[in-house]
Design an enzyme around this catalytic site. Structure first.
Site, PDB file in Angstrom:
ATOM      1  N   SER A  56       0.816  -1.216   0.000  1.00 31.48           N
ATOM      2  CA  SER A  56       0.000   0.000   0.000  1.00 31.48           C
ATOM      3  C   SER A  56       0.849   1.265   0.000  1.00 31.48           C
ATOM      4  O   SER A  56       0.356   2.343  -0.336  1.00 31.48           O
ATOM      5  CB  SER A  56      -0.916   0.013   1.228  1.00 31.48           C
ATOM      6  OG  SER A  56      -0.152  -0.015   2.424  1.00 31.48           O
ATOM      7  N   LYS A  57       2.112   1.143   0.366  1.00 34.90           N
ATOM      8  CA  LYS A  57       2.980   2.314   0.479  1.00 34.90           C
ATOM      9  C   LYS A  57       3.318   2.943  -0.875  1.00 34.90           C
ATOM     10  O   LYS A  57       3.777   4.088  -0.937  1.00 34.90           O
ATOM     11  CB  LYS A  57       4.259   1.954   1.233  1.00 34.90           C
ATOM     12  CG  LYS A  57       4.024   1.519   2.675  1.00 34.90           C
ATOM     13  CD  LYS A  57       3.372   2.608   3.513  1.00 34.90           C
ATOM     14  CE  LYS A  57       3.279   2.198   4.973  1.00 34.90           C
ATOM     15  NZ  LYS A  57       2.678   3.255   5.817  1.00 34.90           N
ATOM     16  N   ASP A  58       3.083   2.205  -1.965  1.00 35.70           N
ATOM     17  CA  ASP A  58       3.259   2.805  -3.292  1.00 35.70           C
ATOM     18  C   ASP A  58       2.400   4.058  -3.437  1.00 35.70           C
ATOM     19  O   ASP A  58       2.804   5.043  -4.076  1.00 35.70           O
ATOM     20  CB  ASP A  58       2.845   1.822  -4.387  1.00 35.70           C
ATOM     21  CG  ASP A  58       3.855   0.722  -4.609  1.00 35.70           C
ATOM     22  OD1 ASP A  58       4.865   0.678  -3.889  1.00 35.70           O
ATOM     23  OD2 ASP A  58       3.622  -0.115  -5.508  1.00 35.70           O
ATOM     24  N   THR A 118       7.579   1.330   2.841  1.00 33.42           N
ATOM     25  CA  THR A 118       7.626   2.703   2.333  1.00 33.42           C
ATOM     26  C   THR A 118       8.959   2.957   1.638  1.00 33.42           C
ATOM     27  O   THR A 118       9.006   3.601   0.587  1.00 33.42           O
ATOM     28  CB  THR A 118       7.420   3.717   3.470  1.00 33.42           C
ATOM     29  OG1 THR A 118       6.182   3.449   4.120  1.00 33.42           O
ATOM     30  CG2 THR A 118       7.398   5.138   2.930  1.00 33.42           C
TER      31      THR A 118
END
Length: 348
Positions: free
Chosen positions: A49-51, A81
């Site tokens: 999800s850090k994209d 991240t």
């Protein structure tokens, strides 16, 4: 072949960020009331999800003229991240320096280096204001490198905004507005907060449940608005919980927190792979374990649609929760879930 039927060719990998799928869980929650849907963030190109926040924060910095060609991007990270920022930096032509917690798996650290980042591995079990902590190391490097930008995801409102603009709308549209509960881990708090802000703007009745770790201060802070350092002690789950209060977390949109253990979360991640075929990371296991605990509280009913955010991919934990030796060393091994060497036959 007509143009409208030709497959789309993307200009670069960053165009693949977002629009991750929802998948119904069928076995691991099979006897529970309600419908359980997983948001598979491992389908982002950087496998987490850090994209979303890496791309959003960097592009906003470019628009504001904060980032210029040849600059260096600096960040603190437990691994995901950092990989996302290294990926974005590589495509956009920036140098990348990362201060990483020693709790991060060797797999994650190797992946950061393979993406061209310079990595500083910092001790995990020190106070946030200790000069050796990854927070302080990143601040020091930022001061030393001229033309550098410190992302500072824990205290950057753009972290939350990225999920308000992407993850929240995706879940709302993918469920046709039928979502009743959101269960998500809270570390920096950007994912759960931004997603919850959007969902509650559409339907204030949606319940948002944050997953925290034993050894973290978030749950008690949510309940009392007091920081209690006595809550802090070492734990193993990466990317979950905190020993400080991130301003990226909007505690007002989170209805409750539930804590999970290192051991139960590790086993839940293995069970997820062996029942649903979903190879999720440590925090995905934490979310599943949280749902099991919530089920014991009889929180859900048959008509509910519960969306679980699975933040990353299990391949980043091959030396940890999916490694029998590591599990045994932690005292976690369970014969039932053991990835037994008996399943491997060596042909000579």
């Amino acid at each position: 072949m007509s143009l409208e039927h030709q497959p789309k060719i993307f200009d670069n990998i960053l165009e693949l960020v977002g629009d991750t799928p929802l998948v119904k869980l069928n076995s691991i929650t099979g006897t529970f009331p309600g419908t359980y849907i997983a948001k598979l963030e491992a389908f982002n190109p950087g496998h987490s999800s850090k994209d979303r926040i890496a791309l959003h924060i960097v592009e906003q910095a470019e628009k504001k003229g904060i980032l210029k060609p040849g600059d260096t991007i600096i960040e603190t990270t437990s691994g995901n991240t950092g990989f996302s920022i290294a990926m974005v930096s590589m495509i956009k032509g920036y140098d990348c320096v990362l201060a990483v917690s020693s709790k991060s798996s060797p797999d994650k650290i190797d992946m950061l280096k393979s993406m061209g980042a310079k990595v500083y591995v910092c001790p995990a079990n020190v106070k946030a204001d200790d000069p050796r902590s990854y927070y302080e190391v990143a601040k020091r490097i930022h001061k030393e490198i001229k033309g550098s930008v410190y992302i500072n995801q824990y205290f950057n409102a753009l972290n939350t905004e990225a999920h308000f603009k992407t993850t929240g709308p995706e879940i709302w549209n993918q469920t046709a507005g039928k979502i009743t509960h959101l269960v998500a881990c809270s570390g920096t708090g950007g994912t759960i907060s931004g997603t919850a802000q959007f969902l509650k703007s559409q339907n204030p009745e949606i319940k948002v449940i944050g997953v925290d770790a034993y050894g973290s201060v978030l749950k008690k802070y949510h309940e009392t608005r007091e920081f209690d350092s006595n809550e802090i002690y070492p734990y193993r789950i990466e990317g979950l919980g905190k020993n400080l209060i991130p301003t990226a977390t909007d505690f007002d949109v989170i209805d409750e927190f539930i804590k999970v253990t290192d051991e139960d979360s590790a086993h839940a991640a293995r069970e997820l792979a062996q029942t649903e075929g979903i190879f999720g990371g440590y925090t995905s296991g934490a979310v599943i374990q949280a749902v099991k605990l919530l089920q014991e509280q009889q929180l859900f009913k048959d008509s509910d649609m519960i969306v679980l955010i699975f933040p990353d991919h299990g391949s980043r934990y091959m030396s940890k929760i999916f490694n029998d030796k590591w599990m045994e060393d932690q005292g976690f091994m369970d014969k039932k879930l053991k990835l037994s060497t008996k399943a491997i036959e060596i042909v000579k």
